[in-house]
Design an enzyme around this catalytic site. Structure first.
Site, PDB file in Angstrom:
ATOM      1  N   MET A  30       0.848  -1.199   0.000  1.00  0.00           N
ATOM      2  CA  MET A  30       0.000   0.000   0.000  1.00  0.00           C
ATOM      3  C   MET A  30       0.881   1.245   0.000  1.00  0.00           C
ATOM      4  O   MET A  30       0.441   2.333   0.392  1.00  0.00           O
ATOM      5  CB  MET A  30      -0.927  -0.003   1.215  1.00  0.00           C
ATOM      6  CG  MET A  30      -1.912  -1.171   1.188  1.00  0.00           C
ATOM      7  SD  MET A  30      -3.442  -0.847   2.060  1.00  0.00           S
ATOM      8  CE  MET A  30      -2.826  -0.506   3.697  1.00  0.00           C
ATOM      9  N   GLY A  31       2.131   1.096  -0.413  1.00  0.00           N
ATOM     10  CA  GLY A  31       3.032   2.247  -0.439  1.00  0.00           C
ATOM     11  C   GLY A  31       3.550   2.588   0.943  1.00  0.00           C
ATOM     12  O   GLY A  31       3.492   1.761   1.851  1.00  0.00           O
ATOM     13  N   HIS A  34       9.079   0.997   3.447  1.00  0.00           N
ATOM     14  CA  HIS A  34      10.209   1.074   4.384  1.00  0.00           C
ATOM     15  C   HIS A  34      11.095  -0.155   4.152  1.00  0.00           C
ATOM     16  O   HIS A  34      10.846  -0.938   3.211  1.00  0.00           O
ATOM     17  CB  HIS A  34       9.694   1.157   5.824  1.00  0.00           C
ATOM     18  CG  HIS A  34       8.666   0.119   6.156  1.00  0.00           C
ATOM     19  ND1 HIS A  34       8.959  -1.226   6.234  1.00  0.00           N
ATOM     20  CD2 HIS A  34       7.336   0.220   6.385  1.00  0.00           C
ATOM     21  CE1 HIS A  34       7.867  -1.892   6.532  1.00  0.00           C
ATOM     22  NE2 HIS A  34       6.856  -1.046   6.610  1.00  0.00           N
ATOM     23  N   GLY A  36      11.260  -2.931   5.515  1.00  0.00           N
ATOM     24  CA  GLY A  36      10.545  -4.210   5.492  1.00  0.00           C
ATOM     25  C   GLY A  36      10.124  -4.546   4.059  1.00  0.00           C
ATOM     26  O   GLY A  36      10.348  -5.661   3.566  1.00  0.00           O
ATOM     27  N   HIS A  37       9.535  -3.544   3.371  1.00  0.00           N
ATOM     28  CA  HIS A  37       9.146  -3.766   1.970  1.00  0.00           C
ATOM     29  C   HIS A  37      10.389  -3.998   1.107  1.00  0.00           C
ATOM     30  O   HIS A  37      10.382  -4.844   0.212  1.00  0.00           O
ATOM     31  CB  HIS A  37       8.386  -2.548   1.426  1.00  0.00           C
ATOM     32  CG  HIS A  37       7.103  -2.253   2.135  1.00  0.00           C
ATOM     33  ND1 HIS A  37       6.978  -1.210   3.018  1.00  0.00           N
ATOM     34  CD2 HIS A  37       5.905  -2.873   2.096  1.00  0.00           C
ATOM     35  CE1 HIS A  37       5.737  -1.177   3.484  1.00  0.00           C
ATOM     36  NE2 HIS A  37       5.063  -2.181   2.951  1.00  0.00           N
ATOM     37  N   GLY A 147       4.933  -9.992   4.001  1.00  0.00           N
ATOM     38  CA  GLY A 147       5.668  -9.954   5.259  1.00  0.00           C
ATOM     39  C   GLY A 147       5.004 -10.810   6.331  1.00  0.00           C
ATOM     40  O   GLY A 147       3.775 -10.881   6.415  1.00  0.00           O
ATOM     41  N   LYS A 149       5.026 -10.067   9.327  1.00  0.00           N
ATOM     42  CA  LYS A 149       4.503  -9.192  10.379  1.00  0.00           C
ATOM     43  C   LYS A 149       2.973  -9.247  10.370  1.00  0.00           C
ATOM     44  O   LYS A 149       2.340  -9.244  11.406  1.00  0.00           O
ATOM     45  CB  LYS A 149       4.973  -7.760  10.173  1.00  0.00           C
ATOM     46  CG  LYS A 149       4.465  -6.865  11.253  1.00  0.00           C
ATOM     47  CD  LYS A 149       5.219  -5.564  11.272  1.00  0.00           C
ATOM     48  CE  LYS A 149       4.348  -4.496  11.867  1.00  0.00           C
ATOM     49  NZ  LYS A 149       3.232  -4.155  10.977  1.00  0.00           N
ATOM     50  N   ASP A 150       2.390  -9.303   9.163  1.00  0.00           N
ATOM     51  CA  ASP A 150       0.939  -9.470   9.052  1.00  0.00           C
ATOM     52  C   ASP A 150       0.658 -10.972   8.983  1.00  0.00           C
ATOM     53  O   ASP A 150       0.268 -11.498   7.929  1.00  0.00           O
ATOM     54  CB  ASP A 150       0.414  -8.744   7.815  1.00  0.00           C
ATOM     55  CG  ASP A 150       0.592  -7.247   7.934  1.00  0.00           C
ATOM     56  OD1 ASP A 150       0.058  -6.663   8.886  1.00  0.00           O
ATOM     57  OD2 ASP A 150       1.300  -6.656   7.093  1.00  0.00           O
ATOM     58  N   SER A 186       4.578   1.027   8.329  1.00  0.00           N
ATOM     59  CA  SER A 186       4.255   2.356   7.787  1.00  0.00           C
ATOM     60  C   SER A 186       3.607   3.206   8.871  1.00  0.00           C
ATOM     61  O   SER A 186       3.728   4.428   8.876  1.00  0.00           O
ATOM     62  CB  SER A 186       3.302   2.227   6.612  1.00  0.00           C
ATOM     63  OG  SER A 186       3.860   1.351   5.670  1.00  0.00           O
TER      64      SER A 186
END
Ligand code: PAF
Length: 281
Positions: A30-31, A34, A36-37, A147, A149-150, A186
């Site tokens: 979703m833009g 950071h 992580g992406h 990720g 994280k989700d 984010s």
């Protein structure tokens, strides 16, 4: 690296890459990108010949009182990160390109979506599954990177791909943390410096949980209690949930005798942060 805004342009590029026989990766985002992406894009570029990053703040996965309008958007900054990390194409559609105003079709996964974040964010995962399905149809990638994280999102997408026979491999990538342990997100951008400091309590509480599990503790009730105690010691933190569930089915577990997901959601001020780890028994 090229940026396209329409489905037609994206499809034309995909057709040409497929014709050339390139392997294609998709990194849906979703833009507000950071590190992580960047780690997802980086890994995707090592494992595939062409990498597509989608950047789309998906309105249908936000609840009425959530941060859709304030969600940070900066395509120029995101483009620099994508290029550095090894992306070849950014697909950045407008909402009107992705959704017909009279759209009546969506994708909904049962069971796995009801607990954890799903309990607090009704409709959120229907929005995620719908947009991810659309992206899979627009970008016929061989692999898609998400990720860890989700964690709930990842488990749901894996199940959706299995159940609906999407011809794509889902790759989960480890959480990337700041030096002090805060998981990159984010939404960290919303935190004041005092809140940023307070947010460290998430990782601190999970570390305590890991220590307990390493000592051989099997009771998930005790595990949750230890995590809760640490979180409650931080005045700026308000616990949304602490869950210990089967890592695959996301069903509650009482005893640690299979891989489990320990997931927490905590408000730091107005910002809701999530973090987790998986424990292989
Ligand atoms: O994880 C995200 O950023 C979003 O939920 C996703 C998968 C890009 C769908 O909008």
């Amino acid at each position: 690296m090229i940026t396209v805004k329409t489905i037609e342009e994206a499809r034309n590029q995909m057709k040409s890459w497929k014709k050339e026989g390139y392997s294609i990766a998709l990194v849906p985002t979703m833009g507000s990108l950071h590190e992580g992406h960047a780690s997802l894009i980086n890994r995707a570029s090592k494992e595939n010949e062409k990498v597509v990053v989608s950047i789309f703040v998906n309105p249908i996965q936000f609840g009425p009182n959530e941060d859709l309008s304030s969600y940070p958007r900066d395509l120029d900054k995101d483009s620099i990160l994508c290029e550095k990390a090894g992306a070849h194409l950014i697909f950045a559609p407008e909402t009107s390109e992705m959704y017909y105003t009279d759209m009546v079709t969506g994708v909904s996964v049962q069971g796995l979506t009801t607990g954890l974040c799903g309990a607090k964010r009704p409709g959120h995962f229907n929005g995620v599954c719908t947009v991810v399905s659309k992206l899979f149809n627009i970008i016929p990638a061989d692999k898609a990177y998400f990720g860890e994280k989700d964690a709930q999102q990842l488990a749901i997408i894996k199940r959706m791909v299995r159940d609906l026979n999407f011809d794509i491999e889902i790759i989960g990538c480890p959480i990337v943390r700041e030096d002090d342990g805060l998981a990159k997100s984010s939404r960290n951008a919303y935190l004041s410096s005092k809140e940023r400091q307070a947010a460290l309590v998430l990782n601190r509480s999970l570390t305590k949980g890991k220590e307990l599990l390493s000592s051989g503790e099997k009771s998930t009730e005790l595990l949750k209690k230890i995590i809760r105690n640490v979180l409650q010691n931080e005045v700026l933190a308000k616990i949304d949930y602490i869950e210990v569930v089967d890592a695959m089915s996301l069903n509650d577990v009482e005893l640690v005798n299979k891989p489990i997901l320990i997931a927490i959601a905590v408000f730091i001020g107005k910002t809701r942060l999530i973090d987790n780890f998986i424990w292989e028994a």
